[in-house]
Design a protein around this motif. Structure first.
Motif, PDB file in Angstrom:
ATOM      1  N   GLU A   1       9.511  -1.504  13.089  1.00 42.40           N
ATOM      2  CA  GLU A   1      10.114  -2.425  12.114  1.00 42.40           C
ATOM      3  C   GLU A   1       9.968  -1.930  10.677  1.00 42.40           C
ATOM      4  OE1 GLU A   1       8.628  -6.406  12.329  1.00 42.40           O
ATOM      5  OE2 GLU A   1       9.588  -6.786  14.256  1.00 42.40           O
TER       6      GLU A   1
ATOM      7  N   ASP B   1      -6.953  -5.270   9.048  1.00 45.91           N
ATOM      8  CA  ASP B   1      -7.617  -6.462   8.528  1.00 45.91           C
ATOM      9  C   ASP B   1      -6.629  -7.286   7.695  1.00 45.91           C
ATOM     10  OD1 ASP B   1      -9.102  -8.249   6.935  1.00 45.91           O
ATOM     11  OD2 ASP B   1     -10.887  -6.994   7.118  1.00 45.91           O
ATOM     12  N   ARG B   2      -6.219  -8.421   8.254  1.00 45.20           N
ATOM     13  CA  ARG B   2      -5.180  -9.214   7.576  1.00 45.20           C
ATOM     14  C   ARG B   2      -5.667  -9.794   6.250  1.00 45.20           C
ATOM     15  NH1 ARG B   2      -0.914  -7.254   9.691  1.00 45.20           N
ATOM     16  NH2 ARG B   2      -0.020  -8.496   8.011  1.00 45.20           N
ATOM     17  N   LEU B   3      -6.948 -10.107   6.180  1.00 45.44           N
ATOM     18  CA  LEU B   3      -7.471 -10.680   4.932  1.00 45.44           C
ATOM     19  C   LEU B   3      -7.338  -9.669   3.793  1.00 45.44           C
ATOM     20  CD1 LEU B   3      -8.870 -12.922   3.376  1.00 45.44           C
ATOM     21  CD2 LEU B   3     -11.054 -12.130   4.263  1.00 45.44           C
ATOM     22  N   LEU B   4      -7.686  -8.400   4.085  1.00 46.17           N
ATOM     23  CA  LEU B   4      -7.566  -7.365   3.061  1.00 46.17           C
ATOM     24  C   LEU B   4      -6.104  -7.127   2.709  1.00 46.17           C
ATOM     25  CD1 LEU B   4     -10.284  -4.690   3.945  1.00 46.17           C
ATOM     26  CD2 LEU B   4     -10.417  -6.625   2.395  1.00 46.17           C
TER      27      LEU B   4
ATOM     28  N   THR C   1      -3.668  -9.359   2.822  1.00 47.05           N
ATOM     29  CA  THR C   1      -3.247 -10.476   1.969  1.00 47.05           C
ATOM     30  C   THR C   1      -3.754 -10.282   0.546  1.00 47.05           C
ATOM     31  OG1 THR C   1      -3.403 -11.890   3.905  1.00 47.05           O
ATOM     32  CG2 THR C   1      -3.246 -12.989   1.791  1.00 47.05           C
ATOM     33  N   ARG C   2      -5.017  -9.868   0.439  1.00 49.90           N
ATOM     34  CA  ARG C   2      -5.577  -9.631  -0.898  1.00 49.90           C
ATOM     35  C   ARG C   2      -4.835  -8.507  -1.604  1.00 49.90           C
ATOM     36  NH1 ARG C   2     -10.675 -11.368  -2.175  1.00 49.90           N
ATOM     37  NH2 ARG C   2     -10.916  -9.491  -3.398  1.00 49.90           N
TER      38      ARG C   2
ATOM     39  N   ALA D   1       2.275  -2.465   5.927  1.00 47.91           N
ATOM     40  CA  ALA D   1       1.470  -3.661   6.222  1.00 47.91           C
ATOM     41  C   ALA D   1       2.352  -4.827   6.664  1.00 47.91           C
ATOM     42  CB  ALA D   1       0.649  -4.054   4.990  1.00 47.91           C
ATOM     43  N   ARG D   2       3.570  -4.864   6.144  1.00 45.42           N
ATOM     44  CA  ARG D   2       4.453  -5.991   6.462  1.00 45.42           C
ATOM     45  C   ARG D   2       5.156  -5.808   7.802  1.00 45.42           C
ATOM     46  NH1 ARG D   2       5.669  -6.117   0.596  1.00 45.42           N
ATOM     47  NH2 ARG D   2       4.912  -8.121  -0.192  1.00 45.42           N
ATOM     48  N   ALA D   3       5.153  -4.616   8.339  1.00 46.64           N
ATOM     49  CA  ALA D   3       5.867  -4.371   9.606  1.00 46.64           C
ATOM     50  C   ALA D   3       4.983  -4.753  10.787  1.00 46.64           C
ATOM     51  CB  ALA D   3       6.268  -2.899   9.690  1.00 46.64           C
ATOM     52  N   ARG D   4       5.466  -5.653  11.626  1.00 47.93           N
ATOM     53  CA  ARG D   4       4.678  -6.107  12.777  1.00 47.93           C
ATOM     54  C   ARG D   4       4.397  -4.956  13.740  1.00 47.93           C
ATOM     55  NH1 ARG D   4       8.003 -10.792  15.334  1.00 47.93           N
ATOM     56  NH2 ARG D   4       9.581  -9.623  14.199  1.00 47.93           N
ATOM     57  N   VAL D   5       5.443  -4.147  13.969  1.00 53.37           N
ATOM     58  CA  VAL D   5       5.286  -2.968  14.814  1.00 53.37           C
ATOM     59  C   VAL D   5       5.881  -1.795  14.039  1.00 53.37           C
ATOM     60  CG1 VAL D   5       5.300  -4.168  17.028  1.00 53.37           C
ATOM     61  CG2 VAL D   5       7.462  -3.507  15.973  1.00 53.37           C
TER      62      VAL D   5
ATOM     63  N   ARG E   1      -1.956  -2.109  15.324  1.00 49.97           N
ATOM     64  CA  ARG E   1      -1.894  -2.915  14.098  1.00 49.97           C
ATOM     65  C   ARG E   1      -2.734  -4.184  14.195  1.00 49.97           C
ATOM     66  NH1 ARG E   1       3.371  -1.226  10.892  1.00 49.97           N
ATOM     67  NH2 ARG E   1       3.274   0.932  11.542  1.00 49.97           N
ATOM     68  N   ALA E   2      -3.134  -4.501  15.403  1.00 50.22           N
ATOM     69  CA  ALA E   2      -4.016  -5.661  15.585  1.00 50.22           C
ATOM     70  C   ALA E   2      -5.349  -5.423  14.899  1.00 50.22           C
ATOM     71  CB  ALA E   2      -4.244  -5.909  17.066  1.00 50.22           C
TER      72      ALA E   2
END
Lengths: 142, 415
Positions: free
Chosen positions: B313, B271-274, B276-277, B306-310, B267-268
């Motif tokens: 979760e 792309d966090r920017l995408l 968030t968008r 997308a909201r699950a860290r692992v 999950r690293a």
């Protein structure tokens, strides 16, 4: 591919003087073009360096220097993140940016390609660093 | 200017300007085929002049003025009805090269939107709509489209020619759809954009698992459409879905090109920017009352991941509930199959398998490789290995994607 565009600070931006309505309008028009073309992912302007600080790291010691900083050419006053098909397309967009319109104004704006996270894989073969990074970023987004 | 450098710059200008150029020309000549020819003529003129003279500051206006001059010639030669002459005579003086080109006027937006609706007109087949859209709105060459869809170039060229002829024969007007038609026409556009995205996201055939360029083209077109129709909740829903799915593009395959399934992805690399968008776009869809749209629901499902860290979760109960809602909006055995997977994750493999068993005789799923793939997975988790192996092998037989086949056979071999 993604690019970051780095806009340098100027004497005016460093004094904290806000851009004129005309300049803001031009910039807004350009931003609208970028958004309407699906190119702009993010972008913001930065406050003068007098509101910022620098931290110098050396031999395990940290030294904080408060702004302002004098070399305005080395300072940044804003940035964009764009998603485009090619470096040429990014260049073409950048050429359309509303800079240097008044006679003696000379602005050099920098275009840099952004690393994608996957580019770091060779430095992190087990993926542990990236995994932790992901957890962090997910928490940031919450 | 260096020849090569100029050509690359012209290429970039073309990609940016082609949709607006063609859209403006269609308004003038009322014929998609002719408009595209005129735009191409302007491109040829640019290739003649710009390498020596340099790319003009207002390249878009230059191309438009050149194309319109040519339009007058062509129309005169064709002795077209006087009305068109008058229209041209009326339009030309006011639209000479303008110093402030790049300015957004509503006309440009409306022209572009009209072109989107024409290229995705329901009178055309889905394949024709997709090809025409990539050609007219994303500035892709016929060759690029052919490579994207893994079909021979003449097939695409013919598809586009035929589509243009159909539009002319059917007298499809260059107008925004009426209020009554609007929902259906928007749906037709969204279907095409998502088709293009999916063709890139999970290549249905061939050796490559993804073709990210195609995803980015579709995503950008979705964003363009969201800018043109900010009041349409489902447009934001689709953009949300594509942003979130595209956020995983860097995580979906190994360095060797083998697919990595969602729950095994690092999950690293998302792309966090995408993301968030995507979440922002989903919120916009919901704020416009569109939370229960088919794309918004799929985006909501994607957002749970997308909201699950692992992977552990993941809120599978919510995903199962969202699939339930999606089933109501768009009853489909494929959605039911996905619901089965979510239920299995939330309540255990037996509960999921119960749903899958109800799908085994559905005719439309008969050749669908994911049915045996999912059933095999659930059987394996219930310890019914022999049955599981048979299912994985069957799924491998059915898939047309080489990488996916290898993955399925590997799972069968591991049991």
């Amino acid at each position: 591919m993604r690019f970051m565009v780095l806009v340098p600070a100027s004497k005016e931006s460093e004094t904290g003087k806000l851009p004129t309505a005309e300049v803001l309008k031009e910039m807004q028009k350009f931003n609208e073009e970028l958004v309407k073309a699906g190119v702009m992912l993010a972008g913001d302007g930065l406050q003068p360096s007098s509101k910022g600080a620098r931290v110098t790291f050396q031999g395990g010691k940290k030294t904080v220097t408060d702004g302002p900083f004098t070399e305005s050419k080395e300072l940044i006053s804003g940035f964009w993140i764009w998603q485009v098909r090619s470096r040429d397309e990014a260049l073409e967009w950048l050429k359309r940016a509303p800079f240097g319109k008044s006679g003696d104004e000379r602005v050099t704006v920098e275009l840099r390609q952004i690393f994608e996270l996957a580019d770091f894989a060779p430095s992190d073969p087990g993926g542990d660093i990236l995994r932790k990074d992901a957890e962090l970023r997910t928490r940031m987004a919450k | 200017m260096q020849e090569l450098e100029a050509r690359r710059a012209i290429d970039a200008v073309w990609r940016i300007e082609a949709p607006r150029l063609i859209a403006g020309l269609v308004r003038v000549v009322r014929d998609v085929g002719l408009a595209e020819e005129l735009a191409q003529d302007a491109l040829v003129a640019a290739l003649e002049h710009w390498p020596s003279e340099g790319v003009p500051d207002n390249a878009g206006a230059w191309l438009m003025a050149t194309a319109k001059r040519r339009a007058i010639d062509v129309l005169r030669r064709r002795k077209t009805v006087d009305r068109k002459h008058e229209e041209l005579a009326h339009i030309l003086p006011t639209e000479e090269v303008r110093a402030d080109e790049g300015a957004i006027d509503d006309d440009v937006g409306d022209d572009l939107l009209r072109l989107v609706f024409i290229a995705c007109h329901p009178v055309l087949s889905r394949e024709a709509r997709a090809a025409l859209t990539l050609r007219l709105l994303c500035g892709l060459t016929t060759d690029e489209i052919a490579r994207a869809f893994l079909v021979p170039e003449p097939t695409i060229a013919q598809r586009i020619v035929r589509a243009k002829r159909t539009l002319a024969d059917e007298h499809v007007p260059f107008e925004l759809p009426s209020r009554a038609e609007r929902a259906g026409r928007v749906a037709s556009v969204l279907e095409v954009i998502y088709l293009v995205f999916n063709e890139g996201y999970s290549a249905t055939a061939g050796a490559a698992w993804t073709r990210p360029d195609l995803c980015v083209d579709a995503l950008r077109l979705g964003r363009v459409l969201a800018g043109l129709t900010p009041e349409e909740p489902e447009v934001h829903g689709l953009v949300a879905l594509m942003e979130i799915q595209a956020s995983r593009l860097g995580a979906r395959q190994t360095a060797d090109g083998d697919p990595i399934l969602l729950l095994d992805q690092n999950r690293a690399l998302w792309d966090r920017l995408l993301i968030t968008r995507g979440l922002d776009a989903l919120a916009r869809a919901a704020a416009l009352g569109g939370a229960r749209g088919r794309y918004a629901l799929q985006a909501a499902i994607a957002s749970c991941h997308a909201r699950a860290r692992v992977a552990g979760e993941t809120d599978w109960a919510r995903i199962a509930a969202l699939y339930g809602l999606l089933s109501e909006v768009e009853p489909s055995p494929v959605v039911e199959l996905n619901r089965a997977v979510a239920v299995a994750m939330a309540e255990g493999p037996a509960a999921g398998l119960a749903i899958v068993e109800g799908l085994r005789d559905v005719p439309s799923l008969a050749g669908y490789h994911l049915l045996p793939a999912v059933r095999g997975d659930l059987l394996a988790r219930l310890g019914r290995e022999r049955e599981a192996v048979a299912e994985f092998e069957r799924a491998a037989e059915l898939t047309r994607n080489d990488r996916e086949r290898a993955l399925l056979l590997e799972r069968a071999a591991r049991l």
